[in-house]
Design a protein around this motif. Structure first.
Motif, short mmCIF file in Angstrom:
data_model
loop_
_atom_site.label_atom_id
_atom_site.label_comp_id
_atom_site.label_asym_id
_atom_site.label_seq_id
_atom_site.Cartn_x
_atom_site.Cartn_y
_atom_site.Cartn_z
N THR A 44 0.85 -1.14 0.02
CA THR A 44 -0.08 -0.04 -0.01
C THR A 44 0.81 1.36 0.02
N ILE A 45 1.87 1.09 0.79
CA ILE A 45 2.75 2.55 1.15
C ILE A 45 3.54 2.58 -0.42
N SER A 46 4.14 1.58 -0.75
CA SER A 46 4.49 1.63 -2.40
C SER A 46 3.81 2.04 -3.21
N ARG A 47 2.60 1.82 -3.14
CA ARG A 47 1.70 2.26 -4.15
C ARG A 47 1.45 3.91 -4.07
N TRP A 48 1.30 4.32 -3.01
CA TRP A 48 1.14 5.60 -2.73
C TRP A 48 2.15 6.35 -3.01
N MET A 49 3.53 5.66 -2.77
CA MET A 49 4.79 6.55 -3.18
C MET A 49 5.02 6.59 -4.55
N ASN A 50 4.29 5.75 -5.53
CA ASN A 50 4.39 5.95 -6.87
C ASN A 50 3.13 6.71 -7.43
N ASP A 51 2.19 7.32 -6.85
CA ASP A 51 1.40 8.19 -7.12
C ASP A 51 2.11 9.43 -7.64
N PRO A 52 2.27 9.97 -8.98
CA PRO A 52 2.89 11.15 -9.26
C PRO A 52 2.76 12.46 -8.33
N ALA A 53 1.76 12.59 -7.88
CA ALA A 53 1.53 13.68 -6.85
C ALA A 53 2.37 13.72 -5.65
N VAL A 54 2.54 12.17 -5.28
CA VAL A 54 3.08 12.08 -3.96
C VAL A 54 4.73 11.96 -4.32
N ALA A 55 5.11 11.34 -5.51
CA ALA A 55 6.48 10.94 -5.95
C ALA A 55 7.12 12.37 -5.91
N VAL B 93 12.10 0.04 -2.78
CA VAL B 93 12.52 1.36 -2.43
C VAL B 93 11.92 1.78 -1.09
N THR B 94 10.84 1.34 -1.20
CA THR B 94 10.01 1.73 -0.02
C THR B 94 10.45 1.18 1.23
N ALA B 95 10.75 -0.15 1.09
CA ALA B 95 11.11 -0.98 2.19
C ALA B 95 12.51 -0.47 2.80
N ALA B 96 13.21 -0.05 1.88
CA ALA B 96 14.76 0.46 2.44
C ALA B 96 14.51 1.86 3.22
N HIS B 97 13.46 2.68 2.64
CA HIS B 97 12.89 3.87 3.34
C HIS B 97 12.51 3.44 4.73
N LEU B 98 11.50 2.74 4.92
CA LEU B 98 10.91 2.03 6.34
C LEU B 98 12.07 1.76 7.05
N ALA B 99 13.05 0.62 6.45
CA ALA B 99 13.70 0.12 7.31
C ALA B 99 14.40 0.83 8.77
N PRO B 100 15.16 1.80 8.41
CA PRO B 100 15.69 2.62 9.69
C PRO B 100 15.02 3.15 10.59
N GLN B 101 13.52 3.29 10.28
CA GLN B 101 12.63 3.85 11.35
C GLN B 101 12.22 2.50 12.00
N LEU B 102 12.21 1.32 11.79
CA LEU B 102 11.66 -0.01 12.22
C LEU B 102 12.75 -0.54 13.44
N VAL B 103 14.03 -0.19 13.43
CA VAL B 103 14.88 -0.68 14.38
C VAL B 103 14.58 0.04 15.90
N ALA B 104 15.02 -0.64 16.77
CA ALA B 104 14.55 -0.33 18.07
C ALA B 104 15.12 0.77 18.67
N ASP B 105 16.19 1.59 18.10
CA ASP B 105 16.71 2.88 18.73
C ASP B 105 16.25 4.03 17.70
N SER B 106 15.42 3.68 16.64
CA SER B 106 15.09 4.89 16.03
C SER B 106 14.08 6.03 16.71
N HIS B 107 14.24 7.14 16.54
CA HIS B 107 13.57 8.13 17.14
C HIS B 107 12.58 8.62 15.94
N SER B 108 12.18 7.88 15.07
CA SER B 108 11.13 8.22 13.97
C SER B 108 10.31 6.86 13.82
N THR B 109 9.04 7.22 13.76
CA THR B 109 8.08 5.81 13.89
C THR B 109 7.16 6.27 12.65
N PRO B 110 7.03 5.26 11.89
CA PRO B 110 5.93 5.39 10.63
C PRO B 110 4.78 4.69 11.14
#
Length: 256
Positions: A99-110, A121-138
């Motif tokens: 779902t998130i990848s589909r949104w990221m490929n919407d031209p208005a979002v991209a 591409v989306t997975a690589a963007h999410l990965a740093p936010q999913l680790v235990a010591d991240s200070h950003s949460t998706p």
């Protein structure tokens, strides 16, 4: 808008500045006085673009601590809004990646997020936010039972953004995109910005204000933040954009 892991090497880097997007209003910069004194231009939120994190070496304003903000397991109950019942749900890649990848490929979002491409591409963007010591949460924003927006909540005082404004300990930042086009240009973004900033202020006791930094030329987004209870604080120069620093203070919060 920025806000992944506080360690710059862990972030996805994107440096291209798109031009010519009709919502972005690239060549129509407005002075701060126009932004702070006028009413909303349109009840609309364009997909808010994250800025590059090319800087290295400078320490964050605050040291990491046990009160980093809402964790991935935060259980925030649904809230009633004028747009419908809304809830923030932690991102689960197995469930949400497509779902998130589909949104990221919407031209208005991209045009703003610059994350078009396959699901990797989306997975690589999410990965740093999913680790235990991240200070950003998706998060996924669910409105009336339907996923329709993507959010990132992050400790702004632990982010490189803190080098560009007078950050305070436990400042929280917000990024968003409205993924489903039928919810754009209808005032939904303003409504949800207010709801999400209320959730942050209600559930993160050490946070005294919520900040955001849309491109200053993105008049619809700046207008939506103003309508959601944020104030225009300053014009700041970030690595790849001139931004409007928007702040919603706990002390000045009013309910609609």
């Amino acid at each position: 808008m920025q806000g992944q892991h506080a360690d710059p090497p862990a972030r996805t880097r994107r440096t291209r500045r798109p031009g010519g997007h009709p919502v972005r209003l690239r060549d129509h910069h407005q002075p701060p006085a126009r932004l702070s004194s006028g009413g909303p231009v349109r009840q609309q939120v364009a997909p808010v673009r994250r800025s590059s994190r090319a800087e290295r070496g400078a320490p964050p304003v605050s040291l990491p601590d046990a009160h980093a903000g809402p964790g991935r397991r935060a259980d925030w109950a649904p809230v009633a809004t004028t747009a419908g019942v809304f809830q923030l749900v932690p991102v689960e890649p197995e469930r949400d990646l497509a779902t998130i990848s589909r949104w990221m490929n919407d031209p208005a979002v991209a045009a703003f997020w610059e994350l078009a491409g396959d699901a990797g591409v989306t997975a690589a963007h999410l990965a740093p936010q999913l680790v235990a010591d991240s200070h950003s949460t998706p998060w996924i924003g669910v409105l009336s039972g339907t996923p329709m927006s993507y959010w990132e909540l992050y400790r702004a005082d632990l982010d490189p953004l803190a080098r560009h404004y007078p950050a305070r300990p436990h400042d929280m930042g917000v990024h968003l995109l409205i993924g489903e086009g039928q919810h754009r240009g209808r005032g939904t973004g303003t409504t949800l910005l207010r709801a999400v900033s209320d959730l942050v202020l209600d559930h993160v006791p050490l946070c005294t204000r919520v900040v955001a930094e849309p491109d200053i030329s993105n008049i619809p987004s700046v207008s939506a933040f103003l309508s959601a209870g944020f104030r225009f604080s300053a014009e700041i120069e970030l690595p790849e954009k001139r931004a409007a620093l928007m702040i919603r203070d706990r002390a000045h919060r009013t309910r609609p």
